[in-house]
Design a protein around this motif. Structure first.
Motif, PDB file in Angstrom:
ATOM      1  N   LEU A  65      20.223  85.840  57.607  1.00  0.00           N
ATOM      2  CA  LEU A  65      20.738  84.626  58.254  1.00  0.00           C
ATOM      3  C   LEU A  65      21.324  84.937  59.640  1.00  0.00           C
ATOM      4  N   ARG A  66      22.071  86.033  59.718  1.00  0.00           N
ATOM      5  CA  ARG A  66      22.682  86.369  61.017  1.00  0.00           C
ATOM      6  C   ARG A  66      21.613  86.665  62.064  1.00  0.00           C
ATOM      7  N   LEU A  67      20.561  87.388  61.620  1.00  0.00           N
ATOM      8  CA  LEU A  67      19.480  87.702  62.564  1.00  0.00           C
ATOM      9  C   LEU A  67      18.709  86.434  62.949  1.00  0.00           C
ATOM     10  N   GLY A  68      18.468  85.580  61.961  1.00  0.00           N
ATOM     11  CA  GLY A  68      17.767  84.322  62.227  1.00  0.00           C
ATOM     12  C   GLY A  68      18.543  83.449  63.202  1.00  0.00           C
ATOM     13  N   LYS A  69      19.873  83.374  62.994  1.00  0.00           N
ATOM     14  CA  LYS A  69      20.712  82.562  63.883  1.00  0.00           C
ATOM     15  C   LYS A  69      20.669  83.115  65.302  1.00  0.00           C
ATOM     16  N   LEU A  70      20.738  84.455  65.393  1.00  0.00           N
ATOM     17  CA  LEU A  70      20.707  85.079  66.715  1.00  0.00           C
ATOM     18  C   LEU A  70      19.377  84.779  67.429  1.00  0.00           C
ATOM     19  N   LEU A  71      18.256  84.874  66.669  1.00  0.00           N
ATOM     20  CA  LEU A  71      16.947  84.598  67.276  1.00  0.00           C
ATOM     21  C   LEU A  71      16.890  83.161  67.788  1.00  0.00           C
ATOM     22  N   ARG A  72      17.440  82.241  66.979  1.00  0.00           N
ATOM     23  CA  ARG A  72      17.437  80.822  67.389  1.00  0.00           C
ATOM     24  C   ARG A  72      18.279  80.628  68.652  1.00  0.00           C
ATOM     25  N   GLN A  73      19.461  81.270  68.647  1.00  0.00           N
ATOM     26  CA  GLN A  73      20.370  81.152  69.790  1.00  0.00           C
ATOM     27  C   GLN A  73      19.710  81.716  71.072  1.00  0.00           C
ATOM     28  N   LEU A  74      19.034  82.869  70.903  1.00  0.00           N
ATOM     29  CA  LEU A  74      18.382  83.486  72.068  1.00  0.00           C
ATOM     30  C   LEU A  74      17.222  82.646  72.573  1.00  0.00           C
ATOM     31  N   ARG A  75      16.508  82.029  71.634  1.00  0.00           N
ATOM     32  CA  ARG A  75      15.391  81.151  72.031  1.00  0.00           C
ATOM     33  C   ARG A  75      15.919  79.985  72.869  1.00  0.00           C
ATOM     34  N   GLN A  76      17.069  79.407  72.406  1.00  0.00           N
ATOM     35  CA  GLN A  76      17.666  78.285  73.156  1.00  0.00           C
ATOM     36  C   GLN A  76      18.140  78.751  74.528  1.00  0.00           C
ATOM     37  N   LEU A  77      18.694  79.970  74.566  1.00  0.00           N
ATOM     38  CA  LEU A  77      19.152  80.517  75.854  1.00  0.00           C
ATOM     39  C   LEU A  77      17.991  80.723  76.818  1.00  0.00           C
ATOM     40  N   MET A  78      16.906  81.301  76.302  1.00  0.00           N
ATOM     41  CA  MET A  78      15.731  81.580  77.138  1.00  0.00           C
ATOM     42  C   MET A  78      15.110  80.294  77.674  1.00  0.00           C
TER      43      MET A  78
END
Lengths: 605, 85
Positions: free
Chosen positions: A491-504
């Protein structure tokens, strides 16, 4: 030996034979050589001054079509090189720094700007003894070229370029005067449609061989002045010169990426349409030239200026015809010319022309690292058995993870080799070439930071390889405590990937440094929390120490992956102001202190 | 000793790049302004949100913004000192 390898030796041999047996051509050939070398010097000189100014103007001049046209016309008029303007425009379109329609506008403007060359040659070059001006230019140019200061050196190149151009014109004029006594080419003049087509072809071939429509126009105008070609045939040759320059750009565009190829295609379409209209209405256009010439005071027997006027009119006509459909043309080209289907490991933005200017080089590398980042995110998402579409959507990650019944089949080692390592190697190779180029010294630090970002992405995937092995083994364990811990890691990795996608994708506002730092603090906090919970589970005998150690190792891999991804994101998102944004971002010690403070107070302040 | 100090002053004067320093001060000020706006926005959001997890995430961001702003203020002070020299 390939045909390409044979081409240059064959041309040189042919040239040697012609010059040996027909020495009358010598002066004309020297004139063309000087002229081409002069253009080369001018391009080199302008490249020195394009370290920002031209790019800045170009970016600001592309919000309206009329500005694009004006920029293309003005820059080509000043630099007398549509090749340089086209090249820079192709680099900008390829790096997606300007839109295709804007690029088409600039290329059309450059076609009008290039016609000023004909006016200069016909109006000044053949009437004034310009060789007298060329000599001091060359003397001062060489002295300035020997200086260390970049600006002085650039000015030296410009002076030498203008000097050699003038010498070229002078020798061509002399050459045709001598040639006139030996041979009369006007005997081969042809009239009617056959003549127009034949001389259009000759003009086109001349330009393709010399790679310069300016040089072709010089030959056409001097030949016309010497009476070696008829006025009618000279008009056809001028049309051919335009077509030839489109072929030169098309060849250049082949080496570029998809954006460059589309722009090159637009240039060919524009020039072919202009040429077709000019050939079809050559009679009417000749009449129009005569009428306009009398209006602006050009003598009826001054065919040189009339030729320059014709050249301008048919290029302007092409622009007038195509301006209303630029948007349609751009969308059609985007539909017709699509990227060839290829696996994602192929670089999308790295191509030789991107090394022309510092801005395009940095943008190309930044976009390519982003591409690598995208591949890595996809791979890591699969590694934790989450679909990319789930990460990209607003769906609950917690529910998706809880619903996992089996792991996604994934050969992470092969995927790393195919999608990450090859692309990372391409980025490293490209940056190595860029760092060896003098014109890119100013962006050396930025390129270094991007190389490190590319390495961070590759390291993140390597970390995923280790994590994946344990996830497959324990991730769906029957022991609910073990499963819960691995679910928490996913979950933590998934959340981070989502957050980074939004940032990018720029969905989180204008302060990416803030988001990256906040994500780091969150990671530190959740990591400590998980380690504390593991201690508690061991103490209460709910978890064997051996399994708890595996989870702790995997927690460590997660932190490494996250840290590498955040480091890379910080550089990619910095967008050219690496120093400044790094300056306000929190360092590792400050982040840990902040996380500890929040824990010490029981809740965040 | 006097000569040494004089030479140091001359060196500082020659190596200073006022334009670069001024432009950096301007950029940091702009960034500080943006961070201040962000802080205000986060505070407003915090008042409206009840959910525990989301609240915690907002508070973390608020703390980070504060720490970044403090760093920026220090940076401005250093740049001002440089200017004064």
């Amino acid at each position: 030996m390939t045909r390409k390898q044979l081409f240059v030796p064959t041309v040189l041999l042919g040239l040697a034979i012609v010059l040996w047996f027909a020495s009358d051509y010598m002066e004309i050939a020297v004139g063309v050589a000087f002229f081409l070398f002069g253009m080369h010097c001018l391009e080199e000189g302008f490249k020195v001054f394009t370290g920002g100014t031209l790019e800045r103007v170009l970016r600001r001049s592309t919000d309206r079509l009329w500005k694009c046209l004006l920029f293309g016309t003005a820059s080509t008029t000043v630099m007398q090189s549509s090749t340089l303007v086209s090249l820079i425009t192709i680099s900008f379109v390829s790096a997606e720094m300007i839109a295709l329609a804007a690029g088409i506008g600039i290329i059309m403007g450059a076609n009008i700007g290039t016609t000023t060359g004909a006016w200069l040659i016909a109006g000044l070059g053949l009437r004034v003894n310009i060789a007298a001006y060329a000599m001091p230019m060359l003397v001062f140019g060489v002295v300035m070229l020997m200086q260390n200061a970049k600006g002085v050196k650039g000015a030296g190149y410009l002076l030498m370029g203008a000097g050699f151009l003038f010498f070229g014109i002078h020798y061509m004029k002399e050459g045709f005067d001598t040639f006139q006594g030996a041979m009369d080419l006007s005997a081969y003049s042809m009239s009617g449609l056959a003549g127009v087509l034949m001389f259009t072809l000759i003009g086109m071939l001349m330009t393709v061989i010399m790679q310069s429509s300016h040089a072709s126009l010089l030959i056409i105008i001097t030949a016309l002045a010497a009476g070696q070609v008829s006025y009618e045939n000279a008009l056809a040759m001028a049309i051919g010169a335009n077509l030839g320059s489109a072929i030169t750009t098309a060849l250049g565009g082949l080496a570029a990426n998809i954006g460059g190829r589309r722009l090159a295609a637009a240039h060919v379409i524009f020039n072919v349409i202009s040429a077709a209209v000019a050939i079809t209405f050559i009679g009417q256009l000749s009449w129009l030239v005569g009428w306009l010439a009398s209006l602006i005071g050009i003598r009826p027997d001054d065919y040189l200026l009339q030729l320059a006027l014709f050249h301008t009119i048919f290029n302007v006509l092409g622009v007038v015809i195509l301006v209303p459909v630029v948007g349609v043309l751009a969308s059609a080209l985007e539909r017709w010319i699509k990227p060839a289907p290829q696996s994602s490991e192929q670089p999308l933005y790295l191509y030789a022309d991107a090394l022309e200017t510092p801005e395009t080089a940095v943008t190309a590398v930044r976009k390519e690292v982003q591409h690598l980042f995208d591949n890595a995110s996809g791979l890591i998402a699969h590694g934790i058995s989450l679909k990319r579409s789930t990460i990209d959507s607003d769906a609950s990650l917690q529910e998706a993870i809880a619903a996992t019944r089996r792991h996604f089949p994934l050969d992470i080692e092969a995927a790393y080799e195919e999608k990450i390592k090859s692309l990372h190697s391409e980025i490293v190779g490209f940056i190595a070439s860029a760092r060896s180029q003098k014109n890119l010294e100013a962006v050396s630090d930025e390129l270094y930071a991007l190389r490190q970002a590319s390495r961070d992405v590759a390291e993140a995937v390597k970390g995923m390889k280790h994590l994946h092995t344990n996830l497959v083994q324990y991730g769906l364990s029957e022991n609910t405590a073990v499963r819960a811990k691995y679910d928490a890691i996913r979950l933590r990795l998934g959340k981070l990937l989502r957050q980074l996608r939004q940032l990018m994708q720029g969905e989180t506002g204008e302060l990416p440094a803030l988001e990256v730092d906040a994500a780091r603090v969150d990671l530190h906090k959740t990591s400590r929390k998980m380690l504390d919970e593991l201690d508690e589970l061991i103490r209460s005998h709910k978890l064997r120490p051996a399994i708890a150690t595996s989870i702790m190792n995997d927690e460590n891999y997660l932190m490494q992956i996250a840290s590498n991804l955040l480091d890379a994101a910080q550089v990619v998102l910095a967008g050219g102001a690496v120093d400044l944004k790094d300056g306000l971002s929190l360092d590792r010690i400050e982040l840990k202190e902040l996380a500890s403070q929040q824990e010490a107070t029981g809740r965040p302040k | 000793m006097k000569l040494k100090k004089l030479l140091e002053k001359v060196e500082k004067f020659l190596s200073a790049d006022p334009d670069t320093q001024a432009s950096e001060r301007k950029k940091v000020r702009e960034l500080l302004r943006a961070l201040k706006d962000k802080e205000k926005a986060l505070r407003r959001q915090l008042e409206e949100i009840e959910d525990g997890e989301e609240r915690e995430s907002l508070r973390t961001r608020l703390d980070v913004v504060r720490a970044q702003r403090m760093k920026g203020v220090e940076r401005i002070k250093t740049l001002r000192k440089k200017k004064a020299l």
